[in-house]
Structures are given as structure tokens and as C-alpha cells.
Design an enzyme around this catalytic site. Structure first.
Site, PDB file in Angstrom:
ATOM      1  N   ARG A 112      -2.153  57.776 109.714  1.00 54.99           N
ATOM      2  CA  ARG A 112      -2.104  59.234 109.767  1.00 54.99           C
ATOM      3  C   ARG A 112      -3.354  59.845 109.135  1.00 54.99           C
ATOM      4  NH1 ARG A 112       3.054  57.446 108.198  1.00 54.99           N
ATOM      5  NH2 ARG A 112       4.743  58.019 109.646  1.00 54.99           N
ATOM      6  N   LYS A 137       3.711  58.387 104.405  1.00 52.92           N
ATOM      7  CA  LYS A 137       4.824  59.315 104.573  1.00 52.92           C
ATOM      8  C   LYS A 137       6.083  58.716 103.963  1.00 52.92           C
ATOM      9  CE  LYS A 137       6.853  62.364 108.036  1.00 52.92           C
ATOM     10  NZ  LYS A 137       6.826  62.773 109.468  1.00 52.92           N
ATOM     11  N   HIS A 172      -4.103  62.865 115.755  1.00 59.30           N
ATOM     12  CA  HIS A 172      -2.892  62.245 116.282  1.00 59.30           C
ATOM     13  C   HIS A 172      -3.091  61.719 117.695  1.00 59.30           C
ATOM     14  CE1 HIS A 172       0.199  62.289 113.318  1.00 59.30           C
ATOM     15  NE2 HIS A 172       1.163  62.237 114.195  1.00 59.30           N
ATOM     16  N   ARG A 217      -3.919  58.185 117.274  1.00 57.87           N
ATOM     17  CA  ARG A 217      -2.716  57.480 116.805  1.00 57.87           C
ATOM     18  C   ARG A 217      -1.780  57.239 117.985  1.00 57.87           C
ATOM     19  NH1 ARG A 217       0.706  56.634 112.261  1.00 57.87           N
ATOM     20  NH2 ARG A 217       2.809  57.487 112.448  1.00 57.87           N
ATOM     21  N   HIS A 233       6.771  54.264 110.818  1.00 64.10           N
ATOM     22  CA  HIS A 233       7.973  55.015 111.168  1.00 64.10           C
ATOM     23  C   HIS A 233       9.178  54.419 110.451  1.00 64.10           C
ATOM     24  CE1 HIS A 233       6.164  56.520 115.228  1.00 64.10           C
ATOM     25  NE2 HIS A 233       5.824  57.290 114.211  1.00 64.10           N
ATOM     26  N   TYR A 285       7.033  56.487 122.488  1.00 58.02           N
ATOM     27  CA  TYR A 285       5.843  55.953 123.147  1.00 58.02           C
ATOM     28  C   TYR A 285       6.186  55.076 124.343  1.00 58.02           C
ATOM     29  CZ  TYR A 285       3.440  57.700 119.055  1.00 58.02           C
ATOM     30  OH  TYR A 285       2.955  58.535 118.077  1.00 58.02           O
TER      31      TYR A 285
END
Length: 327
Positions: free
Chosen positions: A162, A187, A258, A261, A284, A293
Site C-alpha cells: 500500500r 493495515k 492502487h 497494486r 488482506h 480480483y
């Protein structure tokens, strides 16, 4: 601390709650976001004549929901995205839930308040594999700083980390021998290690040897990527930098950090990567975030469809005049 000393005004409950969030291990970034969202609610509530947290009931929450639905942004007069509305409402219910734990809010009616459902959107404007090099080559137009920018783009595409994670990288986080990058406090405050391609490492090494040593000052510390003043590069600068290279590449797509990414995840899945490994790489916490995705690898489905569905194998009308047969 006795119950009598707890705050009851909305304006005082917000910093009390934020301090509690930090004490429970939530990141500064999360706390700052919650603060901003809750201050919006407090400001709106005060205009409704509401100043005490005990005055916040289901009726008020519904009025706030309708206000957010009607709200139009000053910049372009567009409505708020449903995901934005949900985030603002969830900040309020999160506050009430925690204050209920402390006994400041006695009613749990907030639990009956239904947050809007937000369907996951398929990422748009994802660069194809043959569009990555044109983006990377744009750094040749930026003089000496183009070397840093090329290293940044290479790390983005190679690792899919990120924006904040890349800005927070220190030199020690790059393991050239094991070809790994350590992301610290990503995150959710989680650390993780992700692989990085040798090509990206070569550009990082070139940047370290040829440019960073010239940019570094006493304020640089161990930061990997520096701005022209020698300080750690800022997240906002990364957005401008990457977005500019994508726009100037001529691929006809927009986006910023992003976008790369998204490209990494999509390209890996398209080449047969197990979704669990991609989930780990992206950081994630739930597989549902990664599954989005799988929808953008539709070209794989198209290939299987054309080989297996009888209708797809039938001769096209354009190939010859269709023959209608009577029963």
C-alpha cells in the site's frame, strides 16, 4: 475511574473514545480517520440541537443517514459514495457501542440501526501486463529524480504494498539476500514479509548508491525513499508521482498507487497464483477482499468458455448465411 467522571457531551466523548481506541492497539491512522468522521457527526448534531451523547437515538441516526444521502460535495456537487456514507455511519455506531461498554450510553438501540450494504466494486483502469513498461519508462523524463521514481514504481509493482506502507519503508526493511521486503505496522497494525523481484531490487540498489546518498540529510533517518529536501517521502507525493506517470504513459488509463497494486494481484492470479498467497501478499485480513480480483481475470473465463460452450463453438452468422431447418 468512576462512572461519574466519564464524559457525556458528544464533543468530549470523541477524544475519550479515540484515546480508548489507541489504548486497544489501533493505529494512529485509524484513530485520525475516526476523529475526522466523528467530528463531522458532532458538528451536524450540534446544528440539530443535540449536544449530549444520551440524546443520540435511532431517530437521530436515521436523520443523519438521510442527511448523508442528500449531501452533495462542494467540489463537483456529486453525492457521497455509498461506501463513504457507510463509513461515516459506522464511525458513529462504533462510538456508541464502545460508550455502551463503559456505561455512558445505557441503551443498545444503536445495534438495531442497519448500515447500508455496499457491494464490492470491480477495480477499474487496471494496467495490462504490456502497459507496465510504458509507465516505468516515463521516469526517464524526470532527470536525476527519475531514478528514485523508477525504484518506487518497481517496488510498487513487484510487491503490491500500500501507499502508506511504501512511504514507511526503511532501508533495513529490504532484504537483498532473501529477496524480501518487511512491511511494518501495515493495515490493522500487522507486520508481514512479501517477496520482491530481483529487477526491483536492482533499481533500489541503484537508487541507494547513486541518488539517496546525495539527498540524505540529518532528517533522513533510515527512510528508504526520500523527497528532494531529504525527508521521508510523503504519501500525498506518492499519489501525485505515480498518477502522473500513469497518465503520461499513453496507455489511456488513469489511477495512481492502487492501480499498480491492482495490477499485481490481477496479473498473478491470471498466471495461476493461488488466491491465498495473493491474499497474504496484499495483507488482506479476509479472503473476500482478494476475491474481487478474480472478477477482473475474465479473459481466462472467456478462454474456457470459447473452448467448452457449444454455442461459442458454433459458426458465427458472419461466417455464412444461417440455414433454418423445419421440424
Amino acid at each position: 475511574m468512576s462512572a461519574e467522571t466519564y464524559p457525556t457531551s458528544l464533543s468530549a466523548c470523541v477524544p475519550f473514545y479515540i484515546e480508548d481506541c489507541l489504548a486497544r492497539g489501533q493505529s494512529d491512522a485509524t484513530a485520525n480517520t475516526k476523529t475526522a468522521l466523528l467530528q463531522m457527526f458532532v458538528h451536524w448534531s450540534e446544528h440539530q440541537g443535540i449536544s449530549e451523547v444520551t440524546q443520540v437515538d435511532l431517530a437521530l441516526l436515521e436523520r443523519y443517514r438521510k442527511y448523508l444521502c442528500r449531501y452533495r460535495k462542494r467540489r463537483d456537487h456529486e453525492p457521497l459514495e455509498l461506501s463513504t456514507q457507510r463509513m461515516r455511519l459506522m464511525a458513529v455506531t462504533g462510538l456508541l457501542k464502545r460508550l455502551h461498554t463503559y456505561g455512558i450510553v445505557l441503551s443498545d438501540d444503536y445495534s438495531k440501526f442497519l448500515l447500508p450494504k455496499v457491494h464490492r466494486q470491480i477495480p477499474k483502469q487496471i494496467p495490462d501486463e504490456d502497459e507496465i513498461d510504458p509507465i516505468l519508462h516515463q521516469t526517464l523524463t524526470k532527470g536525476r529524480m527519475g531514478l528514485r521514481d523508477r525504484a518506487i514504481l518497481e517496488v510498487y509493482y513487484a510487491t503490491a504494498i500500500r501507499r502508506a506502507e511504501l512511504a514507511g519503508l526503511d532501508i533495513r526493511d529490504v532484504d537483498f539476500k532473501q529477496q524480501m521486503v518487511t512491511v511494518r505496522k501495515g493495515k490493522g497494525g500487522q507486520d508481514r514479509r512479501v517477496p520482491i523481484a530481483q529487477r526491483a531490487l536492482d533499481w533500489v540498489e541503484k537508487y541507494l548508491n547513486e541518488l539517496r546518498v546525495r539527498l540524505a540529510t540529518m532528517a533522513s533517518g533510515e527512510a528508504l525513499f526520500l523527497g528532494e529536501t531529504g525527508k521521508r517521502i510523503q504519501k500525498s507525493k506518492l499519489t501525485t508521482l505515480v498518477g502522473g506517470y500513469i497518465r503520461r504513459s499513453g496507455i489511456g488509463k488513469s489511477g495512481s498507487c492502487h492501480a499498480l497494486r491492482h495490477a499485481t494481484a490481477t496479473h498473478m492470479l491470471r498466471h495461476g497464483a493461488d488466491i491465498r498467497y495473493v491474499q497474504e501478499m496484499l495483507g488482506h485480513q479476509c479472503i473476500e477482499s482478494t476475491q474481487i480480483y478474480t472478477h477482473v481475470t475474465i479473459t481466462d473465463l472467456q478462454g474456457v468458455y470459447s473452448k467448452t460452450h457449444p454455442a461459442a463453438q458454433a459458426r458465427s452468422l458472419k461466417a455464412g448465411k444461417p440455414v433454418l431447418q423445419d421440424n
